[in-house]
Design an enzyme around this catalytic site. Structure first.
Site, short mmCIF file in Angstrom:
data_model
loop_
_atom_site.label_atom_id
_atom_site.label_comp_id
_atom_site.label_asym_id
_atom_site.label_seq_id
_atom_site.Cartn_x
_atom_site.Cartn_y
_atom_site.Cartn_z
CG ASN A 1 69.19 7.95 -25.49
OD1 ASN A 1 68.86 6.98 -24.81
ND2 ASN A 1 68.75 9.16 -25.25
CB ILE A 2 75.60 6.38 -25.46
CG1 ILE A 2 75.05 4.94 -25.46
CG2 ILE A 2 76.79 6.51 -24.50
CD1 ILE A 2 75.96 3.92 -26.10
CD GLU A 3 71.56 12.52 -23.35
OE1 GLU A 3 71.83 13.04 -22.24
OE2 GLU A 3 70.46 12.64 -23.92
CD GLU B 1 66.51 5.93 -33.12
OE1 GLU B 1 67.39 6.20 -32.27
OE2 GLU B 1 65.56 6.65 -33.35
#
Ligand code: THU
Length: 294
Positions: A204-206, A217
């Site tokens: 995940n890349i916030e 995903e």
């Protein structure tokens, strides 16, 4: 090009997988000359009609081969033999070895029956067809043995060792390390297994603008699709605190390509669970894809 693929059913198996398998078969036969094979990906009804028309057998089957040269049984194709000139295709600049019809729905059923990947089953059937085009047959027991032996060697040359669920989960856990999560501090890793055995990882890349955050995903699936791979077998997702079932957006994105994808999750101190995408996203929106996924 060795294999020309006609898709009467739109199955997303890349042409390069067939080319690689065909090359392995030719290499085993010591054939270096340019060759061409016409492959038709088709369905039960179509192959049944071909079986009835050309062989007088009125039933469906998994694969049919139609060699361009009628070689005597077990007289293998030899491009340097004088008779081989009949198979020379001037336009293609290659020896036309013949046609192969491959029944995709039957291959899917057989893959489930033998508990191996769809990719493996389709490549096996294709390789079987190629050896028929090259003159192999399996009427007598020793001929069958000889053909099986060639098929086994060709498959070993092209099929990577299968990735286990444990390995896929380990790759998802490793991918977590790259998560960029200064806002939630909830690190997620994903590992997406394609039918051809390739694994695409993601995290995940916030973003400071929260809505722009990308889940692990979707990172993995976008990496795969952007490299031309769209046929998937399973996804593993790993997080630490809570069970990382994929969010609604990721379920929808994954179902675009693999509505029946296996989903494996891992969290906490080695806890795991699994499901399938059709259970996680029943009645999904697939309006344009109905044909593709049957
Ligand atoms: N997240 C994922 O990576 N996958 C999911 O399916 C659910 C949520 C991430 C997004 C965000 O960085 C963090 O988890 C908290 O929502």
């Amino acid at each position: 090009m060795i294999v020309q693929v006609e898709r009467r059913v739109p199955f997303p198996m890349p042409e390069r997988a067939f080319n690689e398998a065909a090359r392995a078969c030719l290499r085993l036969q010591g054939i270096n000359a340019p060759c061409l094979i016409n492959l038709v990906l088709t369905d039960d009804l179509d192959i049944r009609e071909a079986n009835r028309t050309w062989r007088g057998i009125d039933r469906t089957t998994d694969v049919l081969s139609f060699p361009s040269l009628s070689l005597a049984p077990n007289r293998l194709f030899d491009p340097s033999a004088p008779g081989a000139q009949a198979a020379w295709d001037c336009d293609a600049g290659a020896f036309f070895l013949g046609d192969i019809l491959l029944n995709i729905p039957q291959a899917l059923r057989q893959a489930a029956q033998f508990s191996h990947t769809i990719h493996r089953e389709i490549i096996y059937l294709f390789v079987h067809g190629v050896f028929h085009l090259l003159g192999y047959d399996h009427h007598a027991k020793e001929d069958q043995q000889r053909m099986r032996n060639q098929e086994k060697q060709a498959l070993e040359a092209v099929n990577p060792a299968p990735v286990s669920d444990e390995q896929l989960l380990a790759l998802a856990r490793a991918a977590r390390e790259f998560a960029h999560t200064p806002y939630s501090n909830y690190k997620v890793g994903a590992a997406l297994l394609a039918h051809d055995g390739t694994v695409y990882t993601g995290c995940n890349i916030e973003n400071a603008s929260f809505g722009l955050t990308n889940c692990a995903e979707r990172t993995a699936v976008f990496k795969a699709v952007s490299e031309g791979n769209t046929a998937f077998e399973a996804i593993a997702i790993a997080a630490d605190r809570t069970a990382p079932w994929p969010c609604g957006a990721c379920r929808q994105v994954l179902s675009e390509f693999a509505p029946r994808l296996r989903v494996l999750i891992s969290w906490g101190e080695g806890q795991t669970d699994s499901s399938t995408l059709d259970r996680l996203l029943p009645h999904s929106f697939l309006s344009f894809q109905e044909d593709l996924h049957g």
